[in-house]
Design an enzyme around this catalytic site. Structure first.
Site, PDB file in Angstrom:
ATOM      1  CB  SER A   1      -0.751  -0.009   1.251  1.00 43.70           C
ATOM      2  OG  SER A   1      -0.281  -0.269   2.225  1.00 43.70           O
TER       3      SER A   1
ATOM      4  CG  HIS B   1      -3.752  -1.022  -2.257  1.00 49.05           C
ATOM      5  ND1 HIS B   1      -4.198   0.208  -2.150  1.00 49.05           N
ATOM      6  CD2 HIS B   1      -3.456  -1.387  -0.876  1.00 49.05           C
ATOM      7  CE1 HIS B   1      -4.367   0.772  -0.915  1.00 49.05           C
ATOM      8  NE2 HIS B   1      -3.983  -0.360  -0.100  1.00 49.05           N
TER       9      HIS B   1
ATOM     10  CE  LYS C   1      -7.414  -0.152   0.360  1.00 51.34           C
ATOM     11  NZ  LYS C   1      -7.573   1.002   1.291  1.00 51.34           N
TER      12      LYS C   1
HETATM   13  C1  LIG Z   1      -3.325  -3.440   2.057  1.00 51.29           C
HETATM   14  C2  LIG Z   1      -4.649  -3.212   3.079  1.00 51.29           C
HETATM   15  N1  LIG Z   1      -5.222  -4.117   3.561  1.00 51.29           N
HETATM   16  C3  LIG Z   1      -6.297  -3.803   4.356  1.00 51.29           C
HETATM   17  C4  LIG Z   1      -6.847  -2.480   4.549  1.00 51.29           C
HETATM   18  C5  LIG Z   1      -8.049  -2.258   5.204  1.00 51.29           C
HETATM   19  O1  LIG Z   1      -9.104  -1.850   4.413  1.00 51.29           O
HETATM   20  P1  LIG Z   1     -10.346  -0.993   4.957  1.00 51.29           P
HETATM   21  O2  LIG Z   1     -10.064   0.223   4.517  1.00 51.29           O
HETATM   22  O3  LIG Z   1     -11.632  -1.679   4.184  1.00 51.29           O
HETATM   23  O4  LIG Z   1     -10.742  -1.289   6.298  1.00 51.29           O
HETATM   24  C6  LIG Z   1      -6.190  -1.377   3.733  1.00 51.29           C
HETATM   25  C7  LIG Z   1      -6.745  -0.112   3.636  1.00 51.29           C
HETATM   26  O5  LIG Z   1      -6.385   0.576   3.859  1.00 51.29           O
HETATM   27  C8  LIG Z   1      -4.852  -1.864   2.910  1.00 51.29           C
HETATM   28  O6  LIG Z   1      -4.512  -0.847   2.214  1.00 51.29           O
END
Ligand SMILES: Cc1ncc(COP(=O)(O)O)c(C=O)c1O
Length: 420
Positions: free
Chosen positions: A190, A218, A249
């Site tokens: 991310s 992502h 996303k």
């Molecule tokens: C790699 C990754 N996993 C999980 C999440 C968590 O997702 P959510 O925003 O739906 O809680 C994010 C969000 O920022 C993320 O970037």
């Protein structure tokens, strides 16, 4: 005798308080800025029009009329909220359709939908792992993965970002730990914007008898011919045991999913506390995600995936040509390379990063800033990201602003890191 320790004390004396106050006073605080319009390629923020290079709305679907209609129909049919857990009064036909659709998309036996992606990671890792197990994570893994591991009380063995030799060392050690072993990596990281070397990781997991989970937050809706993520792009879907994704996303909504074998998913349904003890996602969020998944799975999906990746490559190369240090393109096993929609610019020092951010903001370009502890010390970066709905003309305007801001910044503050 009453305690002399006030638990609120840490809210007052923490390390970040001084830094935040200084940033606020200097007018360079990059966080909690006010968005005043939809998350489009160009947004209104704090009274001005700014090119949005900080959104995860990779396919631009938050404003798509079909996604809005999906949300609206769900809202009108079920109301604003379900006021209960999935276990009790919070499951609708929409949740089940979405789970079915996601399992088909990922090619897994089953899927379970959580209220957020964070809860999906917490719920999956905190339930499947226990104190006797070992979990091996990449140091770049998302915070929600680490939170899930901590919750599980499994032994945590991190390895250096994308270093296969270090992963192997951890797997050797994990084999001596005596419990089950799970490796968890992001498909696209991310902050770094690079792709996990999944074929090598899957091979090592097979060799050491470890299970493999890939967080496709992502990557789903972006990578692979079906848009099913990094596991699809790299041809390892049959060797990945669990896939996680969020709706926040490409899927233009809010929520999360774990997809995998039916017995594991059924176990999560009855044992996963972040699934059982929280309210179900609001109908509008579920309706929007369902509509977005259907667009991804339609003939239009691949066009959108190609467009966002083309924009990513355009921005990446444009920034590199201006002399910024951006993420390298990831080579693909069959030849060629891929640039993901996340294009981080290395700055290094936290303070220089926020000063550069402010100059870009004033020039009409919004970016995200990542400073320690979101990134390693001295690894501050501006995280830019593109959408399928940006066009080259808008990206050119952003690049012109980047070029001017860079010249002015370097004249005053010295050189920024150049291409690696
Ligand atoms: C790699 C990754 N996993 C999980 C999440 C968590 O997702 P959510 O925003 O739906 O809680 C994010 C969000 O920022 C993320 O970037």
């Amino acid at each position: 005798m009453p305690t002399s320790v006030d638990v609120f004390e840490k809210a007052r004396g923490h390390d970040r308080a001084v830094q935040l106050q200084a940033a606020r006073e200097a007018g360079v605080l990059p966080y909690f800025r006010l968005l005043e319009s939809p998350a489009a390629p160009v947004v209104e923020m704090e009274g001005a029009s700014r090119i949005m290079l900080g959104s995860n709305n990779y396919l631009g679907l938050t404003g798509d009329p079909r996604v809005i209609a999906g949300a609206r129909e769900a809202l009108e049919r079920y109301g604003t909220g379900l006021t209960g857990s999935r276990l009790l009064n919070g499951t609708t036909a929409l949740h089940l359709e979405l789970e079915q659709e996601l399992a088909e998309w990922f090619g897994t036996e089953a899927a379970i939908v959580y209220t957020t992606g964070h809860q999906a990671n917490l719920g999956c890792l905190g339930t499947l792992l226990g104190p006797g197990d070992t979990v091996v994570v990449d140091s770049g893994d998302h915070a929600s993965i680490i939170d899930g591991c901590v919750l599980s009380r499994a032994k945590l063995r991190p390895f250096r970002h994308n270093r296969i030799d270090k992963l192997e060392r951890m797997l050797e050690r994990a084999a001596q730990d005596g419990g089950g072993v799970l490796v968890v990596v992001d498909g696209i990281f991310s902050m770094e914007g690079d792709v996990a070397p999944l074929p090598q990781i899957a091979e090592l997991c097979g060799r050491y008898g470890a299970r493999l989970m890939v967080d496709e937050a992502h990557a789903c809706g972006v990578l692979g011919a079906r848009g099913a993520g990094a596991s699809e792009l790299l041809g390892v879907e049959d060797r990945v045991d669990l896939r996680m994704a969020t709706f926040s996303k490409s899927l233009a909504s809010c929520g999360g999913v774990i997809a995998g074998p039916a017995d594991v998913v059924e176990y999560l349904r009855i044992a996963s506390r972040p699934f059982l003890f929280t309210a179900s996602g609001v109908p509008a969020a579920v309706g929007a995600a369902l509509a977005a998944v259907r667009i991804c799975r339609s003939a239009e999906g691949p066009e959108l995936f190609a467009r966002v990746l083309d924009n990513a490559r355009y921005l990446n190369r444009g920034l590199r040509d201006l002399g910024f240090r951006v993420v390298e393109e990831t080579p693909l096993p069959g030849g060629g390379s891929i640039t993901t929609p996340i294009v981080p610019i290395t700055v290094g020092d936290d303070w220089r990063a926020v000063v550069l951010w402010r100059a870009l903001y004033d020039a009409g370009v919004y970016t995200n800033v990542a400073i320690h502890p979101a990134v390693p010390p001295s690894g501050a970066l501006l995280r830019t990201s593109v959408m399928a709905t940006h066009d080259h003309a808008v990206l050119d305007r952003a690049l012109t602003a980047f070029g001017r801001v860079k010249r002015e910044f370097e004249a005053e503050h010295g050189p920024l890191p150049g291409p690696a």
